[in-house]
Design a protein around this motif. Structure first.
Motif, PDB file in Angstrom:
ATOM      1  N   ASP A  57     -43.599 -24.933  16.152  1.00  0.00           N
ATOM      2  CA  ASP A  57     -42.458 -25.342  15.349  1.00  0.00           C
ATOM      3  C   ASP A  57     -41.359 -26.003  16.174  1.00  0.00           C
ATOM      4  OD1 ASP A  57     -41.719 -23.182  16.786  1.00  0.00           O
ATOM      5  OD2 ASP A  57     -40.972 -21.980  15.106  1.00  0.00           O
ATOM      6  N   ARG A  58     -41.673 -26.432  17.381  1.00  0.00           N
ATOM      7  CA  ARG A  58     -40.659 -27.041  18.235  1.00  0.00           C
ATOM      8  C   ARG A  58     -41.316 -27.965  19.243  1.00  0.00           C
ATOM      9  NH1 ARG A  58     -39.336 -22.881  23.150  1.00  0.00           N
ATOM     10  NH2 ARG A  58     -41.409 -21.926  23.276  1.00  0.00           N
ATOM     11  N   ILE A  59     -40.485 -28.842  19.775  1.00  0.00           N
ATOM     12  CA  ILE A  59     -40.905 -29.698  20.885  1.00  0.00           C
ATOM     13  C   ILE A  59     -40.079 -29.278  22.087  1.00  0.00           C
ATOM     14  CG2 ILE A  59     -41.024 -32.055  21.754  1.00  0.00           C
ATOM     15  CD1 ILE A  59     -41.287 -32.937  18.770  1.00  0.00           C
ATOM     16  N   TRP A  60     -40.778 -28.758  23.093  1.00  0.00           N
ATOM     17  CA  TRP A  60     -40.099 -28.182  24.247  1.00  0.00           C
ATOM     18  C   TRP A  60     -40.188 -29.143  25.427  1.00  0.00           C
ATOM     19  CZ3 TRP A  60     -42.185 -26.281  29.020  1.00  0.00           C
ATOM     20  CH2 TRP A  60     -41.249 -25.582  29.805  1.00  0.00           C
ATOM     21  N   PHE A  61     -39.047 -29.333  26.117  1.00  0.00           N
ATOM     22  CA  PHE A  61     -38.978 -30.284  27.221  1.00  0.00           C
ATOM     23  C   PHE A  61     -39.278 -29.564  28.541  1.00  0.00           C
ATOM     24  CE2 PHE A  61     -36.553 -32.117  23.841  1.00  0.00           C
ATOM     25  CZ  PHE A  61     -36.772 -33.474  23.926  1.00  0.00           C
ATOM     26  N   GLY A  98     -43.441 -35.818  17.322  1.00  0.00           N
ATOM     27  CA  GLY A  98     -44.276 -35.320  16.239  1.00  0.00           C
ATOM     28  C   GLY A  98     -45.306 -36.328  15.794  1.00  0.00           C
ATOM     29  N   SER A  99     -44.974 -37.612  15.869  1.00  0.00           N
ATOM     30  CA  SER A  99     -45.931 -38.662  15.538  1.00  0.00           C
ATOM     31  C   SER A  99     -46.881 -38.921  16.708  1.00  0.00           C
ATOM     32  CB  SER A  99     -45.196 -39.950  15.163  1.00  0.00           C
ATOM     33  OG  SER A  99     -44.409 -39.770  14.008  1.00  0.00           O
ATOM     34  N   ALA A 100     -46.332 -38.925  17.930  1.00  0.00           N
ATOM     35  CA  ALA A 100     -47.128 -39.279  19.099  1.00  0.00           C
ATOM     36  C   ALA A 100     -48.247 -38.273  19.370  1.00  0.00           C
ATOM     37  CB  ALA A 100     -46.226 -39.395  20.328  1.00  0.00           C
ATOM     38  N   ILE A 101     -48.048 -37.007  18.995  1.00  0.00           N
ATOM     39  CA  ILE A 101     -49.028 -35.978  19.313  1.00  0.00           C
ATOM     40  C   ILE A 101     -50.275 -36.074  18.441  1.00  0.00           C
ATOM     41  CG2 ILE A 101     -48.268 -34.179  17.698  1.00  0.00           C
ATOM     42  CD1 ILE A 101     -49.180 -33.712  21.394  1.00  0.00           C
ATOM     43  N   LEU A 102     -50.222 -36.929  17.388  1.00  0.00           N
ATOM     44  CA  LEU A 102     -51.312 -36.981  16.428  1.00  0.00           C
ATOM     45  C   LEU A 102     -52.488 -37.829  16.882  1.00  0.00           C
ATOM     46  CD1 LEU A 102     -49.213 -37.268  13.138  1.00  0.00           C
ATOM     47  CD2 LEU A 102     -50.317 -35.243  14.098  1.00  0.00           C
ATOM     48  N   ALA A 103     -52.355 -38.567  17.954  1.00  0.00           N
ATOM     49  CA  ALA A 103     -53.438 -39.462  18.373  1.00  0.00           C
ATOM     50  C   ALA A 103     -53.635 -39.402  19.879  1.00  0.00           C
ATOM     51  CB  ALA A 103     -53.136 -40.892  17.933  1.00  0.00           C
TER      52      ALA A 103
END
Length: 471
Positions: A71-75, A95-100
């Motif tokens: 539920d988060r994007i951690w740096f 969130g978009s970049a992780i899909l491909a």
């Protein structure tokens, strides 16, 4: 708006994902993130350098290394994005970049419906350009992204996209190295913990077995005070020193102290054999020399050609009380001593005179069929002490490496004339504590003393003597 890589197809999938539901794909990805154990870890120089290199090569003010959680994007690393450690996993950039599997590029994020509401776009930062390469494991799981960000729209060349892919691969290499190091450290820690458990079990076993080879308590003998001390060279290995005190016919008492060859389980087995064989022989032989002769024969019978020789040294003393016509306590004890290759016991007078009860012709027990054993006699009087010990005392070494020796033992005992059994044993134990523990051998000590005449008392019954024994 122009996009490069996977433009709008959120369903673009890794070959490993084909045939799986989105829920299964996400569950496998999250399991991979957990396996690398990277979330919420402190800053790491290797990942920080990758972020700095990305910013420099792409000439952008911001570059990050991110891991996408449930539920988060951690740096994990940031350059030019101070104070931001994580953002929500809402539809947007990472969130978009992780899909491909392929790099994902947005030339103007303010006009992309998947990113225009992102806090990094609408906030003070004002992100316009975004390019990301997914960090993909060998199994095809996407852990996160390497991102370069600018505050103005811009284009990106194909060679730069390849560079971004390489940086993501370098991040994965670092994650693999880190995970391997963690696994190695965990394995080493588990091995150390197992070794500690094994060591504790060995020490417990050795201690239990060692205690079974010596009396749990010394007997109570009218007119005598007894004290004993046993100090193994190692808590993890059973030693070969032993002692025993038991009654004989006619009111006499047998006192035995010895040292069998070897260490560990073989020494324990031999100690048990010697101790209980002597007890049996003492019931049939009034002369202790005859008992040692029979023990010698029994030990030789136990020898086998395919095993190391089994032998021991021992001193066997028989104490006969001298009855008193006026009191219930004996006036003294006649002592008959026989030794098989063992250091002589010392008879210590109240004045500090030390007399060795030597049997110079006594041979090792269990080595020669025709071994001879010679007796020596003495009298134990009120105030006297009889000291039996193993060679761990005489062969003890100082921290400088010098051996203590028999003469030093004799001089030490002479300085403690008149001490009772428990007190004298305490002095010897304190002496042992001053020696080099790394060079130590097992030490068994057995002290018998007659109290001075005014203090002679008849102990109640003939049970066991708990006081004065040092195990």
């Amino acid at each position: 708006m122009a996009e490069v890589g996977v433009p709008r197809r959120e369903a673009a999938r890794s070959p490993a994902d084909r045939g799986k539901s989105p829920e299964d794909v996400e569950a496998a990805r999250i399991a991979a993130v957990r396996r690398y154990d990277i979330l919420d870890t402190p800053p790491d120089g290797a990942f920080d350098r990758i972020a700095r290199l990305a910013a420099r090569w792409f000439d952008v003010p911001i570059a990050t290394v991110t891991i996408v959680d449930e539920d988060r994007i951690w740096f994990k690393a940031t350059h030019g994005l101070d104070g931001v450690t994580q953002i929500g996993r809402d539809p947007g950039l990472c969130g978009s970049a992780i899909l491909a599997d392929e790099p994902y590029v947005v030339t103007d994020a303010a006009h992309d419906p998947r990113s225009r509401d992102n806090p990094l776009v609408t906030g003070d930062l004002g992100v316009r350009f975004y390019a990301a390469a997914p960090i993909v494991t060998a199994e095809g799981e996407r852990l996160g992204t390497v991102n370069v960000i600018d505050t103005r729209p811009r284009e990106i060349k194909e060679a730069e996209i390849d560079t971004l892919r390489d940086l993501a691969a370098v991040v994965l290499d670092e994650l693999e190295l880190r995970m391997a190091a963690i696994h190695r450290l965990r394995a080493e820690r588990e091995q150390r913990q197992q070794a500690e458990r094994d060591r504790s079990e060995i020490e417990s076993f050795a201690s239990t077995l060692q205690r079974s080879l010596i009396p749990p308590a010394l007997p109570r003998i009218s007119g005598l005070e007894l004290a004993a001390h046993y100090q193994p060279a190692s808590v993890r290995q059973v030693g070969g020193d032993f002692y025993d005190v038991f009654p004989m016919a006619g009111g006499r008492w047998a006192v035995v102290l010895g040292d069998v060859c070897g260490k560990g389980a073989p020494a324990a087995a031999l100690t048990s054999f010697v101790r209980y064989t002597l007890r049996s022989l003492a019931a049939h032989h009034d002369d202790p020399a005859e008992a040692l002769t029979e023990l010698n024969t029994a030990m030789i019978a136990e020898q086998t050609l395919d095993a190391m020789p089994k032998f021991c040294t021992a001193v066997f003393a028989v104490l006969t009380p001298q009855p008193s016509a006026e009191a219930s306590e004996p006036t003294g004890f006649d002592v008959t001593v026989v030794s098989g290759g063992h250091p002589p016991p010392y008879l210590l007078s109240p004045s500090g005179d030390v007399r060795p009860l030597s049997t110079p012709e006594g041979m090792l027990i269990g080595m020669l069929p025709d071994a001879r054993f010679v007796t020596c006699t003495a009298t134990l009087r009120p105030g006297d002490a009889l000291v039996l010990y193993t060679d761990g005392l005489t062969e003890a070494r100082t921290h400088g490496g010098e051996e203590f020796g028999e003469e030093a033992v004799r001089a030490f005992l002479g300085g403690h004339g008149g001490c009772r059994a428990d007190e004298l044993t305490g002095h010897v134990v304190a002496l042992l504590d001053r020696f080099d523990a790394q060079r130590a051998d097992d030490v068994a000590l057995l002290v018998l003393s007659m109290p001075p005449v005014p203090d002679l008392q008849d102990p109640a019954g003939s049970d066991t003597q708990e006081d004065g024994e040092r195990q």
